[in-house]
Motif scaffolding. Structure first.
Motif, PDB file in Angstrom:
ATOM      1  N   THR A   9      -8.558  -1.711   5.670  1.00 24.40           N
ATOM      2  CA  THR A   9      -8.066  -0.866   4.589  1.00 24.40           C
ATOM      3  C   THR A   9      -8.960   0.360   4.406  1.00 24.40           C
ATOM      4  O   THR A   9      -8.479   1.482   4.245  1.00 24.40           O
ATOM      5  N   GLU A  38      -4.317   4.653  -5.317  1.00 21.88           N
ATOM      6  CA  GLU A  38      -3.150   3.819  -5.621  1.00 21.88           C
ATOM      7  C   GLU A  38      -2.731   3.015  -4.400  1.00 21.88           C
ATOM      8  O   GLU A  38      -2.526   1.794  -4.473  1.00 21.88           O
ATOM      9  N   GLY A  41      -5.544   0.468  -3.453  1.00 24.45           N
ATOM     10  CA  GLY A  41      -5.649  -0.618  -4.417  1.00 24.45           C
ATOM     11  C   GLY A  41      -4.485  -1.588  -4.320  1.00 24.45           C
ATOM     12  O   GLY A  41      -4.681  -2.820  -4.324  1.00 24.45           O
ATOM     13  N   LEU A  42      -3.278  -1.063  -4.206  1.00 25.14           N
ATOM     14  CA  LEU A  42      -2.105  -1.929  -4.105  1.00 25.14           C
ATOM     15  C   LEU A  42      -2.089  -2.694  -2.783  1.00 25.14           C
ATOM     16  O   LEU A  42      -1.691  -3.865  -2.735  1.00 25.14           O
ATOM     17  N   SER A  43      -2.524  -2.038  -1.704  1.00 22.22           N
ATOM     18  CA  SER A  43      -2.563  -2.708  -0.401  1.00 22.22           C
ATOM     19  C   SER A  43      -3.566  -3.860  -0.417  1.00 22.22           C
ATOM     20  O   SER A  43      -3.292  -4.940   0.126  1.00 22.22           O
ATOM     21  N   LEU A  44      -4.726  -3.641  -1.025  1.00 24.08           N
ATOM     22  CA  LEU A  44      -5.714  -4.718  -1.129  1.00 24.08           C
ATOM     23  C   LEU A  44      -5.193  -5.860  -1.995  1.00 24.08           C
ATOM     24  O   LEU A  44      -5.374  -7.037  -1.667  1.00 24.08           O
ATOM     25  N   TRP A  45      -4.555  -5.510  -3.103  1.00 20.46           N
ATOM     26  CA  TRP A  45      -3.975  -6.549  -3.967  1.00 20.46           C
ATOM     27  C   TRP A  45      -2.961  -7.389  -3.197  1.00 20.46           C
ATOM     28  O   TRP A  45      -2.977  -8.629  -3.255  1.00 20.46           O
ATOM     29  N   LEU A  46      -2.097  -6.707  -2.429  1.00 19.72           N
ATOM     30  CA  LEU A  46      -1.078  -7.420  -1.673  1.00 19.72           C
ATOM     31  C   LEU A  46      -1.717  -8.266  -0.579  1.00 19.72           C
ATOM     32  O   LEU A  46      -1.304  -9.411  -0.339  1.00 19.72           O
ATOM     33  N   LEU A  48      -4.784  -9.557  -0.563  1.00 23.30           N
ATOM     34  CA  LEU A  48      -5.471 -10.699  -1.174  1.00 23.30           C
ATOM     35  C   LEU A  48      -4.475 -11.754  -1.637  1.00 23.30           C
ATOM     36  O   LEU A  48      -4.753 -12.962  -1.564  1.00 23.30           O
ATOM     37  N   TRP A  49      -3.321 -11.310  -2.109  1.00 22.07           N
ATOM     38  CA  TRP A  49      -2.266 -12.259  -2.483  1.00 22.07           C
ATOM     39  C   TRP A  49      -1.809 -13.047  -1.259  1.00 22.07           C
ATOM     40  O   TRP A  49      -1.644 -14.271  -1.317  1.00 22.07           O
ATOM     41  N   ARG A  52      -4.177 -15.781  -0.063  1.00 22.64           N
ATOM     42  CA  ARG A  52      -4.097 -17.013  -0.849  1.00 22.64           C
ATOM     43  C   ARG A  52      -2.819 -17.787  -0.584  1.00 22.64           C
ATOM     44  O   ARG A  52      -2.850 -19.020  -0.491  1.00 22.64           O
ATOM     45  N   CYS A 125       5.872  -7.417  -2.079  1.00 19.94           N
ATOM     46  CA  CYS A 125       5.394  -8.743  -2.451  1.00 19.94           C
ATOM     47  C   CYS A 125       6.533  -9.756  -2.446  1.00 19.94           C
ATOM     48  O   CYS A 125       6.378 -10.886  -1.970  1.00 19.94           O
TER      49      CYS A 125
END
Length: 226
Positions: A9, A38, A41-46, A48-49, A52, A125
């Motif tokens: 990323t 933006e 941040g959204l790519s990292l959130w996705l 990390l989701w 998991r 997502c």
């Protein structure tokens, strides 16, 4: 895998920033900074989701976009996409900042572009939640038990991720303030549409049940449109 996600990323954002700010000739471009923040941040959130909930899919998403299992046409397409994306960012930097061919965009239009970028990643997502085989390349993932997915967004369109990508394509030049960038979007949409048709030929030929799925779900990107 999370370390790889973060590293890729950062490299991706650094390369995009170099193209945007290099073409702009200035770092004083708030819209570009916000775009990178933006999107990153959204790519990292996705990511990390996915780490998991579906690490197998994350591994596929982090794999090279050119692979031996791909058809030759898809390898060439993905290389073309990479070059086109780089050229697109350069054009928008030249347009919005260096030469200012486009008049400054109103705040509401820039905000709408930012919303489109957010919605693209947010909708992805739901795509990943429904489809564990949503790799960035066209291939049959036999080792992962590849099968037809017809739930979630796939119950309404055959390529919901491409549909979400349309929001990113439209939102990027709006956020960055480039009419020239927006002018190239129809060409890029046509390219994605071409790939979707070729992809469906591969899936119909090699994936059991996909032909019947195409008969059930009529639209590719947007319900009642195409």
């Amino acid at each position: 895998m999370i370390t790889r996600l973060i590293l890729q990323t950062v490299i991706w954002l650094t390369a995009m920033g170099a193209l945007l700010f290099g073409a702009a000739g200035s770092l004083a471009w708030p819209a570009a900074w916000w775009y990178l923040i933006e999107l990153g941040g959204l790519s990292l959130w996705l990511g990390l989701w996915l780490a998991r909930h579906d690490p197998g899919l994350l591994a596929e998403r982090l794999a090279p976009f050119v692979q031996a299992q791909q058809s030759r046409w898809d390898r060439l397409f993905m290389m073309g996409v990479a070059l086109a994306w780089c050229g697109w960012l350069i054009v928008m930097g030249l347009d919005a900042m260096r030469f200012r061919w486009s008049a400054p965009f109103p705040v509401w239009l820039v905000s709408f572009g930012s919303l489109c970028v957010f919605l693209c990643l947010f909708l992805c997502c739901f795509v990943f939640q429904a489809n564990s085989y949503a790799a960035p390349v066209v291939k049959i993932q036999t080792s992962r038990g590849h099968k037809v997915i017809d739930t979630g967004p796939y119950a309404h369109v055959r390529h919901p991720m491409y549909g979400a990508a349309l929001l990113l394509l439209a939102g990027t030049p709006l956020l960055l303030g480039s009419w020239w960038g927006l002018a190239f979007v129809p060409v890029m949409v046509i390219g994605i549409g071409w790939r979707a048709v070729r992809e469906e030929r591969v899936l119909a030929d090699q994936l059991d049940g996909y032909t019947a799925y195409m008969a059930r779900v009529r639209y590719r990107f947007v319900p009642f449109v195409w």
